[in-house]
Design a protein around this motif. Structure first.
Motif, PDB file in Angstrom:
ATOM      1  N   UNK A 210     -36.035 -15.817-106.641  1.00  0.00           N
ATOM      2  CA  UNK A 210     -35.830 -17.138-106.059  1.00  0.00           C
ATOM      3  C   UNK A 210     -34.425 -17.659-106.344  1.00  0.00           C
ATOM      4  N   UNK A 211     -33.908 -17.383-107.537  1.00  0.00           N
ATOM      5  CA  UNK A 211     -32.545 -17.809-107.869  1.00  0.00           C
ATOM      6  C   UNK A 211     -31.516 -17.133-106.965  1.00  0.00           C
ATOM      7  N   UNK A 212     -31.727 -15.847-106.694  1.00  0.00           N
ATOM      8  CA  UNK A 212     -30.802 -15.138-105.793  1.00  0.00           C
ATOM      9  C   UNK A 212     -30.851 -15.734-104.396  1.00  0.00           C
ATOM     10  N   UNK A 213     -32.040 -16.064-103.927  1.00  0.00           N
ATOM     11  CA  UNK A 213     -32.185 -16.611-102.574  1.00  0.00           C
ATOM     12  C   UNK A 213     -31.604 -18.016-102.474  1.00  0.00           C
ATOM     13  N   UNK A 214     -31.708 -18.803-103.539  1.00  0.00           N
ATOM     14  CA  UNK A 214     -31.137 -20.147-103.475  1.00  0.00           C
ATOM     15  C   UNK A 214     -29.613 -20.123-103.484  1.00  0.00           C
ATOM     16  N   UNK A 215     -29.029 -19.148-104.175  1.00  0.00           N
ATOM     17  CA  UNK A 215     -27.568 -19.037-104.155  1.00  0.00           C
ATOM     18  C   UNK A 215     -27.055 -18.381-102.879  1.00  0.00           C
ATOM     19  N   UNK A 216     -27.930 -17.681-102.151  1.00  0.00           N
ATOM     20  CA  UNK A 216     -27.490 -17.021-100.909  1.00  0.00           C
ATOM     21  C   UNK A 216     -27.174 -18.036 -99.831  1.00  0.00           C
ATOM     22  N   UNK A 217     -27.928 -19.130 -99.775  1.00  0.00           N
ATOM     23  CA  UNK A 217     -27.627 -20.181 -98.805  1.00  0.00           C
ATOM     24  C   UNK A 217     -28.651 -20.343 -97.699  1.00  0.00           C
ATOM     25  N   UNK A 218     -29.649 -19.449 -97.610  1.00  0.00           N
ATOM     26  CA  UNK A 218     -30.696 -19.585 -96.597  1.00  0.00           C
ATOM     27  C   UNK A 218     -31.767 -20.521 -97.146  1.00  0.00           C
ATOM     28  N   UNK A 219     -31.675 -21.792 -96.770  1.00  0.00           N
ATOM     29  CA  UNK A 219     -32.561 -22.806 -97.358  1.00  0.00           C
ATOM     30  C   UNK A 219     -34.012 -22.582 -96.968  1.00  0.00           C
ATOM     31  N   UNK A 220     -34.247 -22.308 -95.703  1.00  0.00           N
ATOM     32  CA  UNK A 220     -35.627 -22.132 -95.248  1.00  0.00           C
ATOM     33  C   UNK A 220     -36.307 -20.940 -95.900  1.00  0.00           C
ATOM     34  N   UNK A 221     -35.584 -19.832 -96.046  1.00  0.00           N
ATOM     35  CA  UNK A 221     -36.176 -18.645 -96.679  1.00  0.00           C
ATOM     36  C   UNK A 221     -36.498 -18.908 -98.141  1.00  0.00           C
ATOM     37  N   UNK A 222     -35.638 -19.655 -98.825  1.00  0.00           N
ATOM     38  CA  UNK A 222     -35.902 -19.952-100.232  1.00  0.00           C
ATOM     39  C   UNK A 222     -37.119 -20.863-100.389  1.00  0.00           C
TER      40      UNK A 222
END
Length: 372
Positions: A210-222
């Motif tokens: 989840x931390x990786x996804x939040x830093x990636x920038x895709x808000x909906x996917x996170x």
């Protein structure tokens, strides 16, 4: 004079006769040597042909040669049998010549067989190469194909000097934050798939993903990952999981979505931690929204009993001090005195000025003394 001429002619005849005799002797010696060499070569070829016949008749698979088309090679086609001057007959018999040609044809054909046809690879090795896709997960298919090609082209183990350049990760010439985020997400997805296959997915792995996804920038996917993946594994998100999503929404200026997410977390019976409230308070203070910041601060104190860290409160103190609202708001009674007030007092009142303007009262008398 006549006698001298006769003597000279007689001497010339003697020299010519001696020359003829010496030439005849050398010619006879050469003929004898030539005949002996021809006989020895013939015997050697006959013995070679017999050895070849014995090898070809042997039944051992290691000595058995492949049956190849009996085409005459260009090397044997140009060979001509040697003749002796006396008999003018071939020194080699026809059967011996055919055997020698057969040996030469087989040797040339063996040398001309390509590597793929002369050696058969085991099926177990090919199956091992197919497992490279599983072992080297995340590596591009082109590089995996190069590794397979290296293993297939070498009978033993390929050299590390050829494998390392293929396995080495090639960094781009100019790296951007977008490329780094994409690479980080790809690697995390590979680790997540491996963890699922091994059955070792726990709350810590989910939080890291989840931390990786939040830093990636895709808000909906996170947000979808936070809502679905924890429920699939029968786990409850921790306060750290909620904080990751809340801080992601705040950093991307999605305040309304952050507040709705906060309400959703509270409806599920969980509460935000101090760092989450500190992020909300700091965001309101950065936007010069003092009222919202104070309301969030009071809510945090009512839930946790203490205010967030001083990093989140510095902006609120500066706004109150700038607008002279410290007594009206009661900021010291709410969050306590400023811990760096002594530093501010010293910089304003007690700091010695080392500029030329500040030291002009010290330099002026000294200059006057020098002038005198």
């Amino acid at each position: 004079n006549n006698l001298s001429k006769l003597v000279d002619e007689h001497n010339e005849e003697d020299t010519e006769s001696t020359k003829k005799e010496s030439l005849q002797e050398t010619m006879s010696k050469l003929l004898a040597e030539y005949e002996t060499d021809a006989d020895s070569s013939a015997t050697n070829e006959i013995t070679a042909s017999k050895n070849f016949e014995s090898l070809s008749e042997n039944n051992s698979p290691s000595l058995r040669l492949k049956e190849l088309p009996s085409e005459r090679s260009p090397l044997t086609a140009t060979m001509e049998p040697s003749y002796s001057r006396e008999t003018q007959m071939p020194l080699m018999q026809m059967n011996n010549q055919e055997n020698v040609e057969a040996t030469m044809n087989t040797r040339e054909s063996e040398l001309s067989i390509p590597l793929e046809e002369s050696f058969d690879y085991d099926e177990s090795e090919s199956e091992g190469l197919e497992d490279l896709d599983i072992l080297l997960q995340g590596m591009p298919k082109q590089r995996i194909a190069k590794i397979k090609e290296e293993f297939l082209n070498v009978l033993g183990t390929p050299s590390m000097l050829r494998l390392v350049p293929i396995l080495r990760e090639n960094m781009p010439e100019f790296m951007t934050t977008g490329w780094l985020k994409k690479k980080n997400l790809t690697d995390a997805q590979i680790v997540m798939r491996k963890a699922k296959a091994d059955g070792v997915v726990d709350i810590h792995i989910l939080n890291n993903m989840l931390e990786v996804m939040t830093t990636h920038g895709n808000l909906g996917a996170a947000v979808d990952f936070h809502e679905e993946k924890y429920a699939e594994k029968g786990m409850t998100p921790t306060t750290y999981s909620d904080r990751l999503v809340l801080q992601m929404l705040i950093q991307n200026n999605r305040l309304s979505r952050a507040l709705s997410f906060k309400q959703k977390v509270e409806s599920q019976g969980r509460k935000l931690d101090l760092l989450s409230y500190g992020s909300l308070t700091e965001h309101y203070a950065d936007k010069e929204q003092l009222g919202s910041a104070l309301m969030t601060l009071k809510e945090c104190i009512s839930i946790h009993g203490v205010p967030p860290g001083e990093k989140s409160l510095t902006k609120i103190r500066s706004i109150c001090r700038r607008d002279e609202l410290e007594e009206k708001v009661g900021i010291e009674e709410l969050i306590g005195p400023d811990p760096i007030s002594w530093l501010r007092h010293g910089e304003r009142n007690l700091k010695r000025e080392y500029t030329k303007k500040g030291r002009r009262g010290v330099l002026f008398p000294r200059q006057k003394l020098v002038q005198v």
